[in-house]
Design an enzyme around this catalytic site. Sequence first.
Site, PDB file in Angstrom:
ATOM      1  N   LYS A 162       0.819  -1.217   0.000  1.00  0.00           N
ATOM      2  CA  LYS A 162       0.000   0.000   0.000  1.00  0.00           C
ATOM      3  C   LYS A 162       0.854   1.269   0.000  1.00  0.00           C
ATOM      4  CE  LYS A 162      -2.009   0.788   3.889  1.00  0.00           C
ATOM      5  NZ  LYS A 162      -1.206   1.916   4.412  1.00  0.00           N
ATOM      6  N   THR A 163       1.842   1.327   0.883  1.00  0.00           N
ATOM      7  CA  THR A 163       2.685   2.524   0.959  1.00  0.00           C
ATOM      8  C   THR A 163       3.426   2.746  -0.350  1.00  0.00           C
ATOM      9  OG1 THR A 163       2.966   2.188   3.339  1.00  0.00           O
ATOM     10  CG2 THR A 163       4.525   3.661   2.253  1.00  0.00           C
ATOM     11  N   ASP A 208      -4.478   8.032   3.627  1.00  0.00           N
ATOM     12  CA  ASP A 208      -4.050   6.664   3.928  1.00  0.00           C
ATOM     13  C   ASP A 208      -4.818   6.157   5.147  1.00  0.00           C
ATOM     14  OD1 ASP A 208      -2.557   4.347   3.668  1.00  0.00           O
ATOM     15  OD2 ASP A 208      -0.939   5.084   4.942  1.00  0.00           O
ATOM     16  N   GLU A 209      -4.994   4.844   5.230  1.00  0.00           N
ATOM     17  CA  GLU A 209      -5.711   4.221   6.359  1.00  0.00           C
ATOM     18  C   GLU A 209      -7.096   4.852   6.538  1.00  0.00           C
ATOM     19  OE1 GLU A 209      -4.482   1.647   7.433  1.00  0.00           O
ATOM     20  OE2 GLU A 209      -2.311   1.736   7.540  1.00  0.00           O
ATOM     21  N   GLN A 248      -9.028  -3.957   8.720  1.00  0.00           N
ATOM     22  CA  GLN A 248      -8.038  -3.479   9.678  1.00  0.00           C
ATOM     23  C   GLN A 248      -8.516  -2.232  10.418  1.00  0.00           C
ATOM     24  OE1 GLN A 248      -3.739  -3.911   8.450  1.00  0.00           O
ATOM     25  NE2 GLN A 248      -4.665  -4.158   6.424  1.00  0.00           N
ATOM     26  N   ARG A 307       0.795  -9.374  11.009  1.00  0.00           N
ATOM     27  CA  ARG A 307       2.101  -8.757  11.255  1.00  0.00           C
ATOM     28  C   ARG A 307       3.218  -9.772  11.019  1.00  0.00           C
ATOM     29  NH1 ARG A 307       0.672  -4.718   9.742  1.00  0.00           N
ATOM     30  NH2 ARG A 307      -1.209  -5.894   9.354  1.00  0.00           N
TER      31      ARG A 307
END
Length: 701
Positions: free
Chosen positions: A38-39, A220-221, A251, A621
Amino acid sequence: MKNTVPSHLLEGLNAAQREAVLVKDGPLLVLAGPGSGKTRVVTHRIAALLHQGVYPSQIAALTFTNKAAGEMKKRLAVLAPDKYVWISTFHKFCARLLHRYCTEAGLQENFTIYDTDESLALIKNIGETHPFPGDVKPQQVAAMISKAKNNLTLPDDYTANPNSTVGRCVQEIYPLYQNALRRANAADFDDLLLHTAVLLKDKPDIRSVLDNHFRYVLVDEYQDTNSVQYVIARALSLDYQNLAVTGDPDQSIYGWRGADINNILTFEKDYPDAKVIRLEENYRSTASILAAADSLIANNVYRKEKKLFTSKPGGVPVRLVRCNDQRKEADMIADEIAAEIAAGVRKPGDYAVLYRMNALSRNIEIALRSRSVPFYLVRGVEFFNRKEVKDVLAYLRLVYNPSDTVSLIRVINEPARGIGKTTVQKITARAAEFGADVLEVARNINNFSGIAAKTRKAILQFAEMIDKIAEAARQDYPVESLIELVLAETGYRKQYIDSELEEDRERLENIDELLTAAREFDAVTHELAADSLSQPLIPPTGTAGALQEFLEQAALVSDTDSLDNDTDKVSLMTLHAAKGLEYPVVYIIALEEGILPHDRSLHEAKQLEEERRLFFVGITRAAEELRISRADRRDFRGSFGGSAIYSRFLLELPNDGKNLVQYDADEIAGSEDYGDGIRLVRDADEEYEEYEEYEEYEEYE
């Protein structure tokens, strides 16, 4: 050729990533699963916009942590050198806008940002003249005011449930609290967002200017945005609807602090022409870890369907361990980590131990320490919450903002100067009465009666000292030098140098660490002047701007900001703090009812779904190995040796005979071998029947 995307920005991207990067105009929703790059997509898309002729100042990229913003800046600096795009957290973005439009927002430019402790201190001060009824605690009032602000409810619009004692108290205190903030020329965390949202809503000319300025807004997010952040992003994307949001409903784990998952679930209703792209290929985790994550999250209703996949090999099965108690659990984890480090299989930094709440870390800390395994508690805000650090920062904030009541109360008698609480109350009351700065009242203390001559002298000396430091701030002193001046003028460091107590030596070390932070900040201050944040919307730089920036940085620090990825230590942190991070080996402990899922969520479907998402975040994670544990008995919250029920989430992991998850029959953990798969509790009926307070247990069998 100008206005084209160079091939190097598309190299190594999969088809979905490439598609997202190439979208230039119009609303865009990128549903990005964990570990899906994503980043990379966000930063490559910003670089692509720049290559397509978009000016850097026309782009605003907003996220939720300083660490995430820093990572984006770092990557963009490689992709598009010397192109300074506004990349920051929502709170920092709003703080900068409020400095520009402070008058319209009812603030002065040098306003102070109050953290949660300072907000609570102000509410307690109000409670001294307006006592809270019955068992109402200041923390409850603070939490409800915060919730109201996150829901865009202003003091005049707040209506309490007449049957709620706390609600009626909040209805009285909320306006008083907001007025006290105004007098102190201060804004709390929630105000940064709320004032900005109100500004954009009530001042259409300002909204239009900002919408025209930031023609491309990236969030973002997005699943973590609350109602106020939604309003801000929407207001900046009315005239130019180039709003691109990335996120993952699976998430969304911050509902408890106001995040609204519906913002991302209904994005296509807000923008019917939105392009939707799913990033489903995971580059982080093995197939067995992803299978566990997919199997778990499929039990949620409030989500957007997607299927994670990876080209990585299957990897070792996810391992589940049943332990006798929390000490056996901690010993097992510490023994495994120590043995693998000693064998040279892994290094300490490869491991993370995750838990639902900080209170669960104690036994893990003890076990790792006894085996000389280095570890790190990821609680970044704690450094800035230490007394000595907050004291020094309070001096700086009073220098910066003479109206800052909370800072004056904190330091006027620290170190002791013989200025008592009653005298301080008189100073703050008179400042409120005359609409004056608290420091101005202190300077003119001789004009007020009822204060002893010795105390007046101490107050005047205090005011003169603050004025001396303020004069240095106006004469280009770096922040480190200002802190040194504070320490010298106040005698603050000397009181600990003269002490023989171990805790005072630790305080000296923390003061030195604050000086180090200031030194590092000063070293990069010149970069701020060249940053895109020096656009006309931003106040002038210089020493005053540097002090403002340093105080903002200290106020807006988050849990993971202090995490050093180069530190070779085992990371211990909550599941909430772990979001956005990854480790080769992850332990998730205490998979028990009442812990994960948390007891507050057991009978509320939406809250239970958020707890499941939290477990999902923890699972994803892990890159190579995932080890999950639970205990039969756990000493917790003052109970000793209480029996624990396994988490219902464990029954939602794969049990299809493919050996994706295995039950560990480890003797040291006190396990019993029930064979392969996830047959965790052979006598589930009997175990639940022992705990009749879980009235709805039948639906979980």
